[in-house]
Design a protein around this motif. Structure first.
Motif, short mmCIF file in Angstrom:
data_model
loop_
_atom_site.label_atom_id
_atom_site.label_comp_id
_atom_site.label_asym_id
_atom_site.label_seq_id
_atom_site.Cartn_x
_atom_site.Cartn_y
_atom_site.Cartn_z
N TRP A 61 -24.05 -13.77 0.34
CA TRP A 61 -24.95 -12.85 0.31
C TRP A 61 -24.80 -12.18 -1.12
CZ3 TRP A 61 -29.34 -12.26 2.56
CH2 TRP A 61 -30.13 -11.24 2.52
N GLU A 62 -23.41 -11.66 -1.32
CA GLU A 62 -23.43 -10.71 -2.44
C GLU A 62 -23.68 -11.63 -3.81
OE1 GLU A 62 -19.39 -9.47 -2.24
OE2 GLU A 62 -19.83 -8.38 -0.64
N GLY A 63 -23.65 -13.14 -3.68
CA GLY A 63 -23.72 -14.10 -4.88
C GLY A 63 -22.65 -14.58 -5.46
N VAL A 66 -22.36 -16.20 -11.50
CA VAL A 66 -23.46 -16.08 -12.46
C VAL A 66 -24.39 -16.78 -11.85
CG1 VAL A 66 -22.29 -15.74 -14.47
CG2 VAL A 66 -22.76 -18.00 -13.88
N VAL A 67 -24.35 -17.81 -10.80
CA VAL A 67 -25.17 -18.54 -10.18
C VAL A 67 -26.25 -17.71 -9.11
CG1 VAL A 67 -25.81 -20.53 -8.66
CG2 VAL A 67 -23.84 -20.52 -10.21
N ASP A 68 -27.46 -17.77 -9.31
CA ASP A 68 -28.57 -16.99 -8.45
C ASP A 68 -28.54 -18.13 -7.24
OD1 ASP A 68 -30.19 -15.39 -7.06
OD2 ASP A 68 -31.43 -14.93 -8.86
N ILE A 69 -27.90 -17.97 -6.15
CA ILE A 69 -28.11 -18.76 -5.06
C ILE A 69 -29.57 -18.36 -4.27
CG2 ILE A 69 -27.46 -19.50 -2.73
CD1 ILE A 69 -25.95 -20.62 -4.96
N GLY A 70 -29.85 -17.06 -4.07
CA GLY A 70 -30.96 -16.69 -3.67
C GLY A 70 -32.22 -17.22 -4.38
N ALA A 71 -32.38 -17.28 -5.75
CA ALA A 71 -33.57 -17.81 -6.33
C ALA A 71 -33.53 -19.47 -6.10
CB ALA A 71 -33.25 -17.45 -7.93
N ARG A 74 -34.95 -20.03 -2.74
CA ARG A 74 -36.51 -19.73 -2.64
C ARG A 74 -37.13 -20.88 -3.25
NH1 ARG A 74 -34.50 -14.41 -3.48
NH2 ARG A 74 -34.65 -14.69 -5.65
N ARG A 75 -36.69 -21.22 -4.62
CA ARG A 75 -37.12 -22.44 -5.28
C ARG A 75 -37.30 -23.78 -4.39
NH1 ARG A 75 -34.67 -20.18 -9.99
NH2 ARG A 75 -32.72 -21.41 -9.61
N GLU A 248 -27.61 -26.92 -7.44
CA GLU A 248 -26.81 -25.65 -7.71
C GLU A 248 -25.48 -25.92 -6.78
OE1 GLU A 248 -26.93 -23.65 -9.86
OE2 GLU A 248 -29.04 -22.87 -10.31
#
Length: 294
Positions: A61-63, A66-71, A74-75, A248
């Motif tokens: 959840w924190e990430g 540098v990889v934006d897992i949340g984005a 969503r994609r 990712e």
């Protein structure tokens, strides 16, 4: 009846053991990943487990660096939703069109199904090359017109252009084959009865055909989403600058050395099961509604 006559043959136990091994081979790795994702803070990538906790889900959840897992998540959800909708719509339209003799239909059918037997990476490379050629053509036209957009133009490669097209080459053949099977055993007497009662073609489609084939359409949608959700090979050369979640995840397997990668795998698996559950619930509601009307 005596025990001798009800005793199961040895072949039954052999086949049961084979089936059990098959199920273990199919779901064993998934179960192992889910179990390892709940390790304690000192846990590693292998057994034995070192405690139980939600520590790695919190880290996810924190990430992850540098990889934006949340984005990426969503994609993938957005792309999967669009692929699902287009797969259902185009498969339904194709199924309706093929109910009558369609000029060139045989060539079109084999052209669509051929994408299933072509190596996925070749399809991805071909689509990526086609869009790069398109970029060159668009830029040449803009420069020929003296447009200021020529310097600002980047590429047509993207999530909902080349990426969407690449994934549809994977999902549409499955949807088309399902619709062929559905309409092949569809009883036209229901449509004829509706027309005899004065229903228009649209009313017949809306109130007779679609409710009857609704569960199959839900299945096509489920196929479309789940195939898009975990697609890598056909997406590898077509997504442009943005990656989907599976891409990712593939990249993280070479850099992440903690169970957080397993936590991510557990989350994506739960999403897949949630989609399947929603699809089954939709089918159940359709059948219940049909039973009430009857």
């Amino acid at each position: 009846m005596s025990d001798a006559t009800t005793r199961r043959p040895g072949a039954f136990f052999a086949l049961a053991a084979f089936f059990g091994l098959f199920v273990l081979f199919l779901y064993g790795p998934m179960i192992a990943i889910v179990a390892l994702s709940f390790q304690g803070p000192e846990g590693g990538l292998t057994f034995p487990l070192r405690g139980w906790s939600l520590h790695w889900f919190a880290k996810l959840w924190e990430g992850i660096g540098v990889v934006d897992i949340g984005a990426a998540f969503r994609r993938s959800l957005a792309l999967g939703g669009v692929v699902m909708a287009l797969t259902v719509l185009l498969s339904l339209l194709a199924g309706l069109a093929y109910r009558k003799r369609l000029p060139g239909g045989t060539v079109l059918f084999y052209g669509v199904v051929a994408s299933l037997i072509m190596p996925s990476i070749i399809v991805s490379l071909g689509i990526g090359l086609a869009f790069r050629l398109l970029d060159g053509g668009i830029k040449a036209v803009l420069e020929g017109m003296g447009s200021s957009w020529a310097d600002d133009y980047g590429t047509a490669l993207g999530l909902f252009t080349s990426g969407l097209g690449a994934q549809l080459t994977w999902t549409l053949p499955f949807g088309l084959l399902i619709m062929f099977a559905v309409f092949n055993r569809f009883d036209r007497a229901y449509e004829e009865a509706a027309r005899d009662l004065g229903a228009t073609r649209w009313q017949t489609l809306r109130h007779v055909v679609l409710p009857l084939i609704g569960p199959s359409l839900v299945g096509v949608g489920m196929f479309g989403f789940t195939l898009s959700w975990d697609e890598i090979a056909r997406s590898s050369q077509t997504m442009g600058d943005l990656n989907t979640l599976p891409m990712e995840l593939q990249g993280l397997t070479t850099t992440v050395t903690t169970p957080v990668i397993y936590a991510l795998g557990t989350v994506t698996t739960l999403v897949s099961f949630a989609v399947i559950g929603l699809a089954l619930a939709g089918v159940w509601l359709m059948r219940r509604r049909s039973a009430r009307r009857a």
